[in-house]
Design an enzyme around this catalytic site. Structure first.
Site, mmCIF file in Angstrom:
data_model
loop_
_atom_site.group_PDB
_atom_site.id
_atom_site.type_symbol
_atom_site.label_atom_id
_atom_site.label_comp_id
_atom_site.label_asym_id
_atom_site.label_seq_id
_atom_site.Cartn_x
_atom_site.Cartn_y
_atom_site.Cartn_z
ATOM 1 N NE ARG A 1 -11.032 -9.837 -2.265
ATOM 2 C CZ ARG A 1 -11.326 -8.854 -3.109
ATOM 3 N NH1 ARG A 1 -11.560 -9.130 -4.388
ATOM 4 N NH2 ARG A 1 -11.399 -7.610 -2.698
ATOM 5 C CE LYS B 1 -3.723 -1.966 2.897
ATOM 6 N NZ LYS B 1 -4.859 -1.823 1.982
#
Length: 492
Positions: A342, A268
């Site tokens: 996920r 990030k």
């Protein structure tokens, strides 16, 4: 956590001894002046001659005006705006707002128009939520007074002796989430969360199973292992079970527990990495809801699956292009290591499905797309139609903002992989990101099991000024909805 002492009292406001007596103010209709909202106990005439306009009291939500004590035994009076609402949500918000804005009052009496058991419970719950404070990281350099223990009394004409029990348990559950999420990631790795769960279970009818990295490998939890392999702190799967003998319904709760999310090798940007200690909010939420179910003695079986990992870059981290095999045997080509939630949820949901529960609800700070679509206060809801409708109803019943979103079939094509059963993300195509994540998770729900997915990326943290019972920081969103859902299931 700061836990207030809650009680009810049927005495007249004028006879209550407290540091602050809180009285509601209702805005006037069609430009008329604001008015004092008479308490539910007895008529309160001490403020009849008070010029509300002169002191700027409008009755607007969250407006609190302090005035000297007049005709009461309290040290001072606080006027709290009620807004136009007259339901439980309005009184939960007003009570919580007043207590939140009175951090240094050791005792508070709430003289509001709480004339039903439901309104009394809402005010008690709001007060307990509003009293929250996080002090773990405060040190010797802390200046000024901090919130201490508070005694909060709701004035009500009649109230059961145990009226404060449920509100206190529910508020404690929200506070547990907020404490865990507000804790610095350096102090809260996967094993630390497992230790918290084990400690909470010691005095309750709960069992806790902790799967370490060896057990995860042996049992085929490739998603959790793949996400956690870059960290010096190995991943864990924590299973917390509440199973009363008479229960006929089983609710499975699965929580994303990324204790810090650097993005892995798909790193990030620096600004986006700030606040990523909150990426374990889903795991904290399902843990707190299960603890609350046990404390409330609900007649429903609840199992929480906490999928815990720290997503870090290193020489051992999962690479873009690597293929992972998850618990149900499906393979995933990892196209973006920053779409890791996920992966751990897929393992947890596949494992939960093996027990054939009556419903699976997963909770996750899953996608930035949720924030883009629904903002900072509304949770995204997806899944099976009937369960989605039920979750929406119970969420609205406890005043948590939620909105159902579709799971379009055409998104299945975007999950196709040339080398595996699916990809975990479509790099370069952000369209419908929240929905695509939902379609990915759908593949890990056992056939015929009702499922709901809660994306709380925005609502999990409040970054602005306070409102209602919420201050800045972790919110504990959806824990009250999950408790209400468990209560609803036990009545079926």
């Amino acid at each position: 956590m700061v836990r207030p002492t809650l009680s009810t009292d049927s005495s007249a406001p004028s006879s209550i001894s407290a540091d602050v007596l809180v009285v509601g103010v209702r805005p006037g209709a069609d430009g008329a002046p604001a008015t004092i909202a008479q308490p539910a106990t007895t008529p309160f005439s001490a403020l009849d001659d008070l010029d509300l306009a002169a002191i700027g009291a409008t009755g607007a939500k969250d407006q609190l005006v302090r005035i000297p004590a007049v005709g009461v035994d309290a040290a001072s009076i606080a006027l709290i705006g009620l807004g136009s609402g007259t339901d439980a949500a309005a009184y939960r918000s007003a009570a919580g707002s007043a207590v939140r804005q009175l951090p240094h009052a050791a005792s508070i009496a709430l003289a509001l128009p709480t004339d039903t058991d439901a309104l009394v419970e809402a005010a008690l719950e709001g007060a307990a939520l509003g009293a929250y404070a996080f002090t773990r990281h405060k040190g010797a350099g802390t200046t000024g007074p901090t919130r201490g223990e508070q005694r909060v009394t709701v004035l009500a004409p009649t109230a059961a002796a145990d009226a404060a029990v449920r509100p206190a348990i529910v508020a404690d559950a929200a506070s547990l989430v907020r404490d865990l999420v507000n804790t610095a990631a350096g102090d809260l790795g996967p094993q630390d969360v497992a230790d918290v769960a084990t400690g909470l279970a010691s005095d309750l009818p709960l069992t806790v199973e902790v799967l370490d990295e060896q057990a995860l490998e042996e049992q085929g939890f490739g998603g959790i292992l793949g996400v956690g392999r870059g960290s010096a702190r190995p991943p864990r799967l924590v299973v917390v079970r509440y199973a009363p003998e008479s229960a006929t319904k089983h609710l499975a709760l699965v929580g994303k527990g990324i204790t810090f999310d650097s993005g892995g090798l798909s790193l990030k940007p620096a600004a986006s990495m700030l606040g990523m200690k909150t990426d374990m909010t889903g795991a904290a939420t399902v843990l707190a809801a299960t603890v609350a179910a046990a404390r409330l003695g609900l007649d429903v079986r609840v199992t929480a699956w906490l999928a815990l990992a720290e997503n870090m870059p290193s020489g051992t981290a999962t690479r873009p292009g690597d293929v992972l095999t998850l618990k149900n045997g499906k393979t995933v080509e990892v196209t973006n290591t920053d779409a890791e939630g996920r992966l751990v949820l897929g393992d947890g949901m596949a494992a939960a499905s093996l027990e054939q529960p009556d419903a699976i609800v997963d909770v996750a700070t899953l996608t930035g797309a949720q924030v883009v679509a629904l903002g900072d206060r509304t949770t995204g809801l997806m899944g099976s139609d009937d369960l989605v409708a039920k979750v929406r109803t119970v969420a609205e019943g406890v005043s948590e903002q939620i909105w159902p979103m579709p799971l379009p079939e055409e998104l299945d094509a975007r999950l196709a992989s040339d080398v595996a059963d699916m990809v975990n993300a479509t790099v370069g195509n952000p369209a419908g990101g929240m929905l695509l994540a939902g379609k990915f998770l759908e593949r890990f729900v056992g056939e015929g099991i009702p499922w709901a997915h809660l994306d709380i990326a925005g609502p999990s943290e409040h970054k602005g000024g306070g409102y209602g019972w919420l201050g800045k920081g972790a919110t504990g969103v959806m824990v009250r909805t999950l408790i209400a859902l468990a209560e609803d299931l036990q009545s079926e």
